[in-house]
Design an enzyme around this catalytic site. Structure first.
Site, PDB file in Angstrom:
ATOM      1  N   ASP A 148     -15.798 -12.807  -2.101  1.00  0.00           N
ATOM      2  CA  ASP A 148     -15.341 -13.517  -0.898  1.00  0.00           C
ATOM      3  C   ASP A 148     -15.783 -12.756   0.345  1.00  0.00           C
ATOM      4  O   ASP A 148     -15.570 -13.212   1.465  1.00  0.00           O
ATOM      5  CB  ASP A 148     -13.807 -13.656  -0.917  1.00  0.00           C
ATOM      6  CG  ASP A 148     -13.296 -14.503   0.243  1.00  0.00           C
ATOM      7  OD1 ASP A 148     -13.813 -15.630   0.416  1.00  0.00           O
ATOM      8  OD2 ASP A 148     -12.420 -14.043   0.987  1.00  0.00           O
TER       9      ASP A 148
ATOM     10  N   GLU B 207     -21.869  -9.544   6.010  1.00  0.00           N
ATOM     11  CA  GLU B 207     -21.348 -10.903   6.256  1.00  0.00           C
ATOM     12  C   GLU B 207     -21.273 -11.266   7.739  1.00  0.00           C
ATOM     13  O   GLU B 207     -21.263 -12.443   8.097  1.00  0.00           O
ATOM     14  CB  GLU B 207     -19.969 -11.081   5.617  1.00  0.00           C
ATOM     15  CG  GLU B 207     -18.866 -10.279   6.288  1.00  0.00           C
ATOM     16  CD  GLU B 207     -17.493 -10.548   5.663  1.00  0.00           C
ATOM     17  OE1 GLU B 207     -17.364 -10.486   4.429  1.00  0.00           O
ATOM     18  OE2 GLU B 207     -16.547 -10.804   6.440  1.00  0.00           O
TER      19      GLU B 207
ATOM     20  N   THR C 170     -12.460  -9.469  -3.167  1.00  0.00           N
ATOM     21  CA  THR C 170     -11.931 -10.253  -2.045  1.00  0.00           C
ATOM     22  C   THR C 170     -11.437  -9.302  -0.955  1.00  0.00           C
ATOM     23  O   THR C 170     -10.660  -9.697  -0.091  1.00  0.00           O
ATOM     24  CB  THR C 170     -10.756 -11.165  -2.494  1.00  0.00           C
ATOM     25  OG1 THR C 170      -9.745 -10.342  -3.079  1.00  0.00           O
ATOM     26  CG2 THR C 170     -11.199 -12.215  -3.486  1.00  0.00           C
ATOM     27  N   SER C 171     -11.880  -8.028  -1.009  1.00  0.00           N
ATOM     28  CA  SER C 171     -11.347  -7.051  -0.057  1.00  0.00           C
ATOM     29  C   SER C 171     -12.287  -6.839   1.132  1.00  0.00           C
ATOM     30  O   SER C 171     -12.082  -7.432   2.195  1.00  0.00           O
ATOM     31  CB  SER C 171     -11.051  -5.739  -0.780  1.00  0.00           C
ATOM     32  OG  SER C 171     -10.341  -4.895   0.080  1.00  0.00           O
ATOM     33  N   ARG C 172     -13.303  -6.027   0.970  1.00  0.00           N
ATOM     34  CA  ARG C 172     -14.301  -5.824   2.014  1.00  0.00           C
ATOM     35  C   ARG C 172     -15.656  -5.605   1.339  1.00  0.00           C
ATOM     36  O   ARG C 172     -15.751  -4.905   0.338  1.00  0.00           O
ATOM     37  CB  ARG C 172     -13.970  -4.608   2.883  1.00  0.00           C
ATOM     38  CG  ARG C 172     -12.869  -4.839   3.901  1.00  0.00           C
ATOM     39  CD  ARG C 172     -13.272  -5.810   5.021  1.00  0.00           C
ATOM     40  NE  ARG C 172     -12.199  -6.039   5.974  1.00  0.00           N
ATOM     41  CZ  ARG C 172     -11.300  -7.016   5.915  1.00  0.00           C
ATOM     42  NH1 ARG C 172     -11.332  -7.882   4.928  1.00  0.00           N
ATOM     43  NH2 ARG C 172     -10.371  -7.139   6.848  1.00  0.00           N
TER      44      ARG C 172
ATOM     45  N   PRO D  53      -8.558  -0.796   0.809  1.00  0.00           N
ATOM     46  CA  PRO D  53      -9.278  -0.933   2.085  1.00  0.00           C
ATOM     47  C   PRO D  53     -10.660  -0.279   2.019  1.00  0.00           C
ATOM     48  O   PRO D  53     -10.915   0.546   1.135  1.00  0.00           O
ATOM     49  CB  PRO D  53      -8.383  -0.175   3.071  1.00  0.00           C
ATOM     50  CG  PRO D  53      -7.534   0.713   2.253  1.00  0.00           C
ATOM     51  CD  PRO D  53      -7.441   0.156   0.882  1.00  0.00           C
TER      52      PRO D  53
ATOM     53  N   ASP E 134      -4.712   3.518  -7.758  1.00  0.00           N
ATOM     54  CA  ASP E 134      -4.355   3.547  -6.338  1.00  0.00           C
ATOM     55  C   ASP E 134      -4.013   4.998  -6.019  1.00  0.00           C
ATOM     56  O   ASP E 134      -3.646   5.758  -6.920  1.00  0.00           O
ATOM     57  CB  ASP E 134      -3.145   2.626  -6.067  1.00  0.00           C
ATOM     58  CG  ASP E 134      -2.964   2.309  -4.583  1.00  0.00           C
ATOM     59  OD1 ASP E 134      -2.846   3.269  -3.786  1.00  0.00           O
ATOM     60  OD2 ASP E 134      -2.919   1.126  -4.218  1.00  0.00           O
TER      61      ASP E 134
ATOM     62  N   HIS F 196     -15.470 -15.518   2.996  1.00  0.00           N
ATOM     63  CA  HIS F 196     -14.278 -14.849   3.546  1.00  0.00           C
ATOM     64  C   HIS F 196     -13.163 -15.868   3.825  1.00  0.00           C
ATOM     65  O   HIS F 196     -12.622 -15.932   4.930  1.00  0.00           O
ATOM     66  CB  HIS F 196     -14.630 -14.063   4.810  1.00  0.00           C
ATOM     67  CG  HIS F 196     -13.732 -12.878   5.023  1.00  0.00           C
ATOM     68  ND1 HIS F 196     -14.193 -11.642   5.384  1.00  0.00           N
ATOM     69  CD2 HIS F 196     -12.388 -12.742   4.912  1.00  0.00           C
ATOM     70  CE1 HIS F 196     -13.178 -10.807   5.502  1.00  0.00           C
ATOM     71  NE2 HIS F 196     -12.062 -11.456   5.213  1.00  0.00           N
TER      72      HIS F 196
END
Ligand code: NAI
Length: 327
Positions: free
Chosen positions: A257, A262, A231-233, A205, A173, A294
């Site tokens: 996800d 999408e 599962t983020s973007r 992000p 991070d 999503h």
């Protein structure tokens, strides 16, 4: 105050009826906000939008011309908003910074467990009276290494669950989370995370620095058979490179996800139609790929929180004060 709610599904309408402030007057539009539907916002003080609504400069200009003063996001991510253009147009934008990090973390772990223990296959087999175990072999998570990219709210919630499984945790991070370090995770450079992890989960992000961070180069560094979860973007992943890595067996399991394209697919029932997205269709042909549309956020608790915070953000705008959730 009149609010136009775009991409509004039945559950949004029910949630707003149950949990939003009754002084707000909502009109629900099933379709997304885009250059055409922006023309419908005449007479509305605010619009309320979700992850795949279009908030590019031309749409924002259209909203401004229609008299809209505020955009209330029903989500945390705001990669679909041209924030600079909104500021220039003096349009206020507020989001729901955290509605249930645990909801997304728990879905992430559900995907990991389902892929590893092949629950999606076992479910169908047993219903077909097939109790053979061939092809269902998994591995112990205990003692394996998980790499988490992004240790904000969702990444931290995921880390805590995976630590509970007895996994080693490597994290990356731009900001270290001291609480996680105390709990036993280790922050490492991204290259080390790619190289040493048995399982990689993305929780940062989408922005110019992170776009396509999963690409041919990063995939080449990963362990053979790595499990990758996003599962983020969708834009964090170069999907074509991932398909190549699935074909070469570099990726052993893939859980998504979110998907870069999408907006054309998710949140609608397309079961009676032909899907033209060849890349998406190719992904679905792999037995070791699990895709959900999503839905990681989709719990009762998260929906309630989304409605209440969105309602507070709108009321703050109405009263000409700040809620603290503005971009
Ligand atoms: P957050 O803001 O609490 O955490 C994001 C973390 O990413 C922060 O610690 C930040 O320092 C870090 N970060 C920023 N730039 C980075 C970079 N270049 N490399 C590595 N780390 C970086 O956000 P939260 O609530 O944890 O959400 C994470 C993401 O999850 C959101 O951006 C959103 O896209 C996605 N999300 C997905 C949902 C779903 O239903 N699938 C629901 C909610 C959020």
């Amino acid at each position: 105050m009149k609010v136009a709610v775009f991409s509004a599904k039945k559950y949004d309408q029910t949630s707003f009826a149950d949990w939003a402030d009754p002084s707000l007057e909502f009109s629900f539009f099933d379709g997304p906000l885009d250059p055409q539907s922006a023309k419908l916002t005449q007479g509305y003080a605010a619009v309320c939008v979700f992850v795949n609504d279009d908030l590019s400069a031309p749409v924002l200009t259209e909203l401004k011309a229609a008299g809209v003063g505020m955009i209330a996001l029903r989500c945390a991510g705001f990669n679909n908003v041209d924030v600079a253009a909104a500021k220039e147009l003096d349009l206020r934008v507020a989001r729901v910074p955290a509605y249930s990090p645990e909801a997304v973390a728990e879905h992430t772990v559900a995907m990991i467990l389902c892929l590893n223990r092949k629950l999606h296959k076992a479910y169908n087999r047993v219903r077909d009276d097939n109790f053979a175990l061939d092809g269902l072999l998994g591995f112990n998570l205990h003692g394996k290494t998980a790499g988490l990219v992004g240790t904000g709210r969702i990444g931290a919630a995921t880390a805590k669950i995976l630590l509970g499984f007895g996994m080693e945790l490597l994290c990356y991070d731009i900001q270290v989370n001291d609480e996680l370090v105390k709990a036993g995770v280790r922050y490492v450079p991204l290259e080390e995370l790619w190289t040493k992890s048995d399982l990689i989960s993305l929780h940062c992000p989408l922005n110019p620095q992170t776009q396509h961070m999963i690409n041919a180069d990063s995939l080449a560094l990963m362990k053979d058979g790595v499990m990758l979860i996003n599962t983020s973007r969708g834009g964090l992943i170069d999907t074509k490179a991932v398909i190549k890595a699935l074909k070469s067996r570099k990726i052993g399991h893939l859980g998504l996800d979110v998907y870069e394209q999408e907006a054309d697919l998710f949140f609608q029932d397309l079961s009676g139609q032909l899907i033209e997205d060849e890349v998406f269709k190719r992904l679905l042909t792999f037995p070791n790929v699990l895709i959900t549309g999503h839905q990681a956020f989709f719990t009762q608790e998260a929906l309630q929180q989304i409605c209440q915070v969105t309602s507070d953000n709108l009321l703050a705008f109405k009263a000409n004060r700040l809620s603290g959730n503005e971009l």
